[in-house]
Design a protein around this motif. Structure first.
Motif, PDB file in Angstrom:
ATOM      1  N   TYR A  34      33.096  34.262 -20.747  1.00 41.84           N
ATOM      2  CA  TYR A  34      34.455  33.785 -20.987  1.00 41.84           C
ATOM      3  C   TYR A  34      34.597  33.093 -22.334  1.00 41.84           C
ATOM      4  N   GLY A  35      33.586  33.151 -23.172  1.00 36.85           N
ATOM      5  CA  GLY A  35      33.618  32.462 -24.451  1.00 36.85           C
ATOM      6  C   GLY A  35      33.180  31.014 -24.294  1.00 36.85           C
ATOM      7  N   LEU A  36      33.263  30.252 -25.350  1.00 42.59           N
ATOM      8  CA  LEU A  36      32.815  28.867 -25.322  1.00 42.59           C
ATOM      9  C   LEU A  36      33.916  27.890 -24.950  1.00 42.59           C
ATOM     10  N   GLY A  37      35.151  28.347 -24.939  1.00 38.67           N
ATOM     11  CA  GLY A  37      36.266  27.443 -24.662  1.00 38.67           C
ATOM     12  C   GLY A  37      36.789  26.847 -25.956  1.00 38.67           C
ATOM     13  N   ASN A  38      37.764  25.967 -25.860  1.00 37.22           N
ATOM     14  CA  ASN A  38      38.404  25.407 -27.051  1.00 37.22           C
ATOM     15  C   ASN A  38      37.777  24.108 -27.523  1.00 37.22           C
ATOM     16  N   GLN A  39      36.877  23.524 -26.774  1.00 41.86           N
ATOM     17  CA  GLN A  39      36.262  22.263 -27.163  1.00 41.86           C
ATOM     18  C   GLN A  39      34.915  22.513 -27.842  1.00 41.86           C
ATOM     19  N   THR A  40      34.952  23.115 -29.004  1.00 43.61           N
ATOM     20  CA  THR A  40      33.737  23.309 -29.774  1.00 43.61           C
ATOM     21  C   THR A  40      33.734  22.336 -30.946  1.00 43.61           C
ATOM     22  N   ARG A  84      22.591  27.535 -30.350  1.00 45.80           N
ATOM     23  CA  ARG A  84      23.887  27.460 -31.036  1.00 45.80           C
ATOM     24  C   ARG A  84      24.983  27.006 -30.081  1.00 45.80           C
ATOM     25  N   ALA A  85      24.964  27.539 -28.874  1.00 39.65           N
ATOM     26  CA  ALA A  85      25.983  27.162 -27.889  1.00 39.65           C
ATOM     27  C   ALA A  85      25.890  25.672 -27.562  1.00 39.65           C
ATOM     28  N   ALA A  86      24.679  25.146 -27.433  1.00 42.58           N
ATOM     29  CA  ALA A  86      24.501  23.721 -27.157  1.00 42.58           C
ATOM     30  C   ALA A  86      25.037  22.885 -28.313  1.00 42.58           C
ATOM     31  N   LEU A  87      24.750  23.287 -29.538  1.00 44.06           N
ATOM     32  CA  LEU A  87      25.246  22.564 -30.704  1.00 44.06           C
ATOM     33  C   LEU A  87      26.770  22.614 -30.777  1.00 44.06           C
ATOM     34  N   MET A  88      27.336  23.783 -30.513  1.00 43.36           N
ATOM     35  CA  MET A  88      28.781  23.957 -30.630  1.00 43.36           C
ATOM     36  C   MET A  88      29.571  23.225 -29.552  1.00 43.36           C
ATOM     37  N   THR A  89      28.999  23.058 -28.365  1.00 40.97           N
ATOM     38  CA  THR A  89      29.758  22.530 -27.234  1.00 40.97           C
ATOM     39  C   THR A  89      29.251  21.195 -26.707  1.00 40.97           C
ATOM     40  N   SER A  90      28.078  20.758 -27.123  1.00 37.06           N
ATOM     41  CA  SER A  90      27.436  19.558 -26.574  1.00 37.06           C
ATOM     42  C   SER A  90      27.184  19.688 -25.079  1.00 37.06           C
ATOM     43  N   ARG A  91      26.961  20.907 -24.637  1.00 42.91           N
ATOM     44  CA  ARG A  91      26.701  21.164 -23.224  1.00 42.91           C
ATOM     45  C   ARG A  91      25.349  21.840 -23.054  1.00 42.91           C
ATOM     46  N   ASN A  92      24.814  21.729 -21.866  1.00 43.49           N
ATOM     47  CA  ASN A  92      23.599  22.452 -21.528  1.00 43.49           C
ATOM     48  C   ASN A  92      23.933  23.939 -21.532  1.00 43.49           C
ATOM     49  N   PRO A  93      23.190  24.773 -22.274  1.00 44.13           N
ATOM     50  CA  PRO A  93      23.518  26.196 -22.361  1.00 44.13           C
ATOM     51  C   PRO A  93      23.568  26.904 -21.009  1.00 44.13           C
ATOM     52  N   VAL A  94      22.836  26.414 -20.032  1.00 42.53           N
ATOM     53  CA  VAL A  94      22.843  27.029 -18.709  1.00 42.53           C
ATOM     54  C   VAL A  94      24.217  26.905 -18.052  1.00 42.53           C
ATOM     55  N   PRO A 106      31.684  40.537 -28.686  1.00 43.71           N
ATOM     56  CA  PRO A 106      31.205  41.183 -29.920  1.00 43.71           C
ATOM     57  C   PRO A 106      31.914  40.710 -31.187  1.00 43.71           C
ATOM     58  N   ASP A 107      33.079  40.083 -31.061  1.00 44.21           N
ATOM     59  CA  ASP A 107      33.879  39.706 -32.224  1.00 44.21           C
ATOM     60  C   ASP A 107      33.474  38.333 -32.756  1.00 44.21           C
ATOM     61  N   ALA A 108      32.703  38.303 -33.850  1.00 38.25           N
ATOM     62  CA  ALA A 108      32.215  37.037 -34.406  1.00 38.25           C
ATOM     63  C   ALA A 108      33.320  36.219 -35.037  1.00 38.25           C
ATOM     64  N   SER A 109      34.453  36.831 -35.351  1.00 37.36           N
ATOM     65  CA  SER A 109      35.538  36.079 -35.988  1.00 37.36           C
ATOM     66  C   SER A 109      36.546  35.558 -34.958  1.00 37.36           C
ATOM     67  N   SER A 110      36.203  35.633 -33.697  1.00 40.31           N
ATOM     68  CA  SER A 110      37.101  35.179 -32.649  1.00 40.31           C
ATOM     69  C   SER A 110      37.522  33.726 -32.873  1.00 40.31           C
ATOM     70  N   PRO A 111      38.819  33.434 -32.788  1.00 40.37           N
ATOM     71  CA  PRO A 111      39.271  32.068 -33.012  1.00 40.37           C
ATOM     72  C   PRO A 111      38.759  31.081 -31.971  1.00 40.37           C
ATOM     73  N   VAL A 112      38.230  31.563 -30.855  1.00 41.74           N
ATOM     74  CA  VAL A 112      37.723  30.659 -29.835  1.00 41.74           C
ATOM     75  C   VAL A 112      36.543  29.824 -30.355  1.00 41.74           C
ATOM     76  N   TYR A 113      35.873  30.298 -31.400  1.00 44.17           N
ATOM     77  CA  TYR A 113      34.755  29.556 -31.952  1.00 44.17           C
ATOM     78  C   TYR A 113      35.198  28.506 -32.966  1.00 44.17           C
ATOM     79  N   GLY A 114      36.443  28.566 -33.419  1.00 48.17           N
ATOM     80  CA  GLY A 114      37.000  27.528 -34.264  1.00 48.17           C
ATOM     81  C   GLY A 114      36.757  27.675 -35.755  1.00 48.17           C
ATOM     82  N   PHE A 115      36.382  28.850 -36.219  1.00 38.90           N
ATOM     83  CA  PHE A 115      36.163  29.040 -37.659  1.00 38.90           C
ATOM     84  C   PHE A 115      37.401  29.596 -38.322  1.00 38.90           C
ATOM     85  N   ASP A 116      37.633  29.186 -39.586  1.00 37.55           N
ATOM     86  CA  ASP A 116      38.761  29.725 -40.357  1.00 37.55           C
ATOM     87  C   ASP A 116      38.512  31.185 -40.685  1.00 37.55           C
TER      88      ASP A 116
END
Length: 97
Positions: free
Chosen positions: A57-63, A41-51, A87-97
């Motif tokens: 620190y979260g995924l950052g704002n470029q998801t 999921r992290a690779a799909l969301m960020t286009s980065r190697n998960p490693v 733990p917060d799945a609704s965190s705005p850092v992931y970019g979901f409404d």
């Protein structure tokens, strides 16, 4: 991908994806970013190697979802969710409404 009608599912109605397939967009080969769900999921969301993603620190704002949202799309999440240690799945850092 066996859950789509265009790939032979007997009763699933995936009309928009079936239309893409009829018009020439049919995906037959694909790769995943990791062996388990969260890195994939992290690779799909960020286009980065998960490693290379600092999960603590979260995924950052470029998801992917943040870029779609910034372009005017309504974005949402349905189903299982787990990315990193937050733990917060609704965190705005992931970019979901």
């Amino acid at each position: 991908y066996g859950d789509l009608h265009c790939y032979g599912h007997p009763y699933a109605k995936t009309t928009f994806l079936d239309r893409l397939a009829r018009e020439g967009t049919l995906f037959r080969k694909f790769y995943t970013g990791g062996r388990t769900c969260a890195p994939s999921r992290a690779a799909l969301m960020t286009s980065r190697n998960p490693v290379l993603i600092p999960y603590e620190y979260g995924l950052g704002n470029q998801t992917l979802t943040q870029m779609l949202y910034d372009s005017g799309y309504a974005v949402a999440h349905f189903g299982k969710w787990h990315l990193g240690k937050k733990p917060d799945a609704s965190s705005p850092v992931y970019g979901f409404d």
